[in-house]
Design a protein around this motif. Structure first.
Motif, mmCIF file in Angstrom:
data_model
loop_
_atom_site.group_PDB
_atom_site.id
_atom_site.type_symbol
_atom_site.label_atom_id
_atom_site.label_comp_id
_atom_site.label_asym_id
_atom_site.label_seq_id
_atom_site.Cartn_x
_atom_site.Cartn_y
_atom_site.Cartn_z
ATOM 1 N N LEU A 178 30.367 38.438 41.372
ATOM 2 C CA LEU A 178 30.742 39.496 40.449
ATOM 3 C C LEU A 178 31.821 38.976 39.512
ATOM 4 C CD1 LEU A 178 31.230 43.190 41.063
ATOM 5 C CD2 LEU A 178 33.200 41.963 40.234
ATOM 6 N N ILE A 179 31.638 39.203 38.240
ATOM 7 C CA ILE A 179 32.670 38.926 37.252
ATOM 8 C C ILE A 179 33.354 40.265 36.979
ATOM 9 C CG2 ILE A 179 33.173 38.254 34.864
ATOM 10 C CD1 ILE A 179 32.112 35.851 36.206
ATOM 11 N N ARG A 180 34.661 40.306 37.135
ATOM 12 C CA ARG A 180 35.405 41.544 36.877
ATOM 13 C C ARG A 180 36.236 41.328 35.622
ATOM 14 N NH1 ARG A 180 38.190 45.000 41.532
ATOM 15 N NH2 ARG A 180 38.795 46.816 40.315
ATOM 16 N N ILE A 181 35.852 42.031 34.568
ATOM 17 C CA ILE A 181 36.540 41.891 33.283
ATOM 18 C C ILE A 181 37.576 42.999 33.153
ATOM 19 C CG2 ILE A 181 36.286 41.869 30.778
ATOM 20 C CD1 ILE A 181 33.445 40.773 31.186
ATOM 21 N N TYR A 182 38.826 42.575 33.082
ATOM 22 C CA TYR A 182 39.930 43.517 32.904
ATOM 23 C C TYR A 182 40.204 43.666 31.409
ATOM 24 C CZ TYR A 182 40.891 43.222 37.900
ATOM 25 O OH TYR A 182 40.806 43.294 39.272
ATOM 26 N N GLU A 213 34.508 49.211 45.568
ATOM 27 C CA GLU A 213 34.476 47.752 45.701
ATOM 28 C C GLU A 213 33.709 47.348 46.965
ATOM 29 O OE1 GLU A 213 38.513 46.246 43.443
ATOM 30 O OE2 GLU A 213 38.692 46.960 45.499
ATOM 31 N N GLY A 214 33.887 48.103 48.030
ATOM 32 C CA GLY A 214 33.130 47.836 49.254
ATOM 33 C C GLY A 214 31.640 48.052 49.066
ATOM 34 N N GLU A 273 46.370 41.420 41.949
ATOM 35 C CA GLU A 273 46.969 40.086 42.002
ATOM 36 C C GLU A 273 45.971 39.132 42.642
ATOM 37 O OE1 GLU A 273 50.906 39.262 43.507
ATOM 38 O OE2 GLU A 273 51.593 41.180 42.687
ATOM 39 N N LYS A 274 45.322 39.630 43.697
ATOM 40 C CA LYS A 274 44.284 38.859 44.384
ATOM 41 C C LYS A 274 43.112 39.795 44.592
ATOM 42 C CE LYS A 274 43.456 36.061 48.443
ATOM 43 N NZ LYS A 274 42.783 36.562 49.584
ATOM 44 N N GLU A 275 41.930 39.365 44.198
ATOM 45 C CA GLU A 275 40.739 40.202 44.334
ATOM 46 C C GLU A 275 40.432 40.436 45.812
ATOM 47 O OE1 GLU A 275 39.281 41.830 41.962
ATOM 48 O OE2 GLU A 275 40.312 40.869 40.312
ATOM 49 N N PRO A 276 39.881 41.607 46.154
ATOM 50 C CA PRO A 276 39.665 41.954 47.558
ATOM 51 C C PRO A 276 38.526 41.201 48.247
ATOM 52 C CG PRO A 276 38.831 43.675 46.136
ATOM 53 C CD PRO A 276 39.538 42.695 45.252
ATOM 54 N N ASN A 330 33.975 36.719 46.440
ATOM 55 C CA ASN A 330 32.911 36.505 45.458
ATOM 56 C C ASN A 330 33.183 37.183 44.115
ATOM 57 O OD1 ASN A 330 32.551 39.110 46.309
ATOM 58 N ND2 ASN A 330 30.674 38.704 47.440
ATOM 59 N N ILE A 331 34.425 37.594 43.891
ATOM 60 C CA ILE A 331 34.813 38.229 42.621
ATOM 61 C C ILE A 331 35.608 37.226 41.795
ATOM 62 C CG2 ILE A 331 36.125 40.062 41.493
ATOM 63 C CD1 ILE A 331 35.707 41.759 44.018
ATOM 64 N N LYS A 332 35.160 37.020 40.563
ATOM 65 C CA LYS A 332 35.902 36.166 39.644
ATOM 66 C C LYS A 332 36.508 37.074 38.568
ATOM 67 C CE LYS A 332 35.595 32.578 36.206
ATOM 68 N NZ LYS A 332 34.736 31.905 35.256
ATOM 69 N N PRO A 333 37.850 37.157 38.503
ATOM 70 C CA PRO A 333 38.479 38.007 37.496
ATOM 71 C C PRO A 333 38.586 37.322 36.137
ATOM 72 C CG PRO A 333 40.167 37.059 38.881
ATOM 73 C CD PRO A 333 38.826 36.582 39.423
ATOM 74 N N ILE A 334 38.418 38.096 35.088
ATOM 75 C CA ILE A 334 38.683 37.629 33.718
ATOM 76 C C ILE A 334 39.581 38.672 33.076
ATOM 77 C CG2 ILE A 334 37.711 37.184 31.433
ATOM 78 C CD1 ILE A 334 35.154 36.207 32.822
ATOM 79 N N LYS A 335 40.766 38.260 32.701
ATOM 80 C CA LYS A 335 41.722 39.168 32.071
ATOM 81 C C LYS A 335 41.707 38.907 30.576
ATOM 82 C CE LYS A 335 44.529 39.428 36.184
ATOM 83 N NZ LYS A 335 45.792 39.132 36.851
ATOM 84 N N LEU A 336 41.287 39.925 29.821
ATOM 85 C CA LEU A 336 41.212 39.779 28.372
ATOM 86 C C LEU A 336 42.607 39.921 27.784
ATOM 87 C CD1 LEU A 336 37.993 41.802 27.486
ATOM 88 C CD2 LEU A 336 38.227 39.417 28.202
ATOM 89 N N VAL A 337 42.954 38.971 26.918
ATOM 90 C CA VAL A 337 44.267 38.969 26.283
ATOM 91 C C VAL A 337 44.099 38.730 24.777
ATOM 92 C CG1 VAL A 337 45.500 38.206 28.360
ATOM 93 C CG2 VAL A 337 44.561 36.503 26.795
#
Length: 187
Positions: free
Chosen positions: A25-29, A148-149, A172-175, A178-185
């Protein structure tokens, strides 16, 4: 690889190149405000969803379902009606989904709490597709933990998703691993 997006800039916000693999999962913030402090609301997320849907035909967005209020008042939609009638899921599978979410097929869709409705929408989307888009907008912290579960249970079945969430609520840390965070800035 399930999906690849090149790097691009939208309204001064850099969206990095990324690649989505099966079982991840890609999680886009997404930021709430632009560089001038004006609210972005849900507009940037909608833009990204539309952009990704143009790249892959029939890419499912687990969008909140809002039934017609008049029809819903006269004849309330059941969980079974939503899954079997609206989402074209077989009755046996609908029973399994309801059981997994600890709801009944006879429960009225509009009487489910928000997190159960959202979970039902997500499970239905995953039932019809191995790769979906979803969002955590309007979800409380407790609802997000629950959702998320639910999502992770599908990701563990080698399915994939891109999820959108508000940057100010970034973990701060994904639960799950298999989650890759992407923080848009801002660029």
């Amino acid at each position: 690889m399930v999906f690849r997006s090149p790097e691009f800039i939208i309204n001064g916000i850099k969206v990095p190149e990324f690649q989505l693999e099966k079982g991840s999962l890609i999680r886009i913030y997404v930021p709430n405000f632009d560089y001038l402090g004006k609210p972005l609301d849900f507009d940037l997320t909608l833009y990204l969803i539309e952009r990704f849907q143009k790249q892959i035909k029939d890419l499912t967005w687990a969008k909140n379902y809002h039934p017609n209020e008049i029809i819903e008042f006269l004849s309330p939609l059941s969980v079974k009606g939503y899954l079997v009638g609206k989402k074209k899921i077989k009755l046996k599978v609908a029973r399994r989904i309801a059981e997994e979410l600890m709801i009944n097929l006879t429960d009225k869709y509009n009487q489910l709490d928000f997190e159960k409705r959202k979970a039902l929408i997500i499970k239905a989307a995953f039932e019809n597709s191995d790769f979906i888009l979803l969002d955590y907008y309007a979800c409380s912290a407790l609802a997000i933990d629950y959702l998320e579960g639910v999502v992770n249970s599908e990701i563990e079945k080698n399915k994939s998703a891109i999820a959108f969430d508000v940057l100010q609520y970034a973990h701060e840390k994904e639960p799950f691993r298999n989650i890759k965070p992407i923080k848009l800035v801002f660029d």
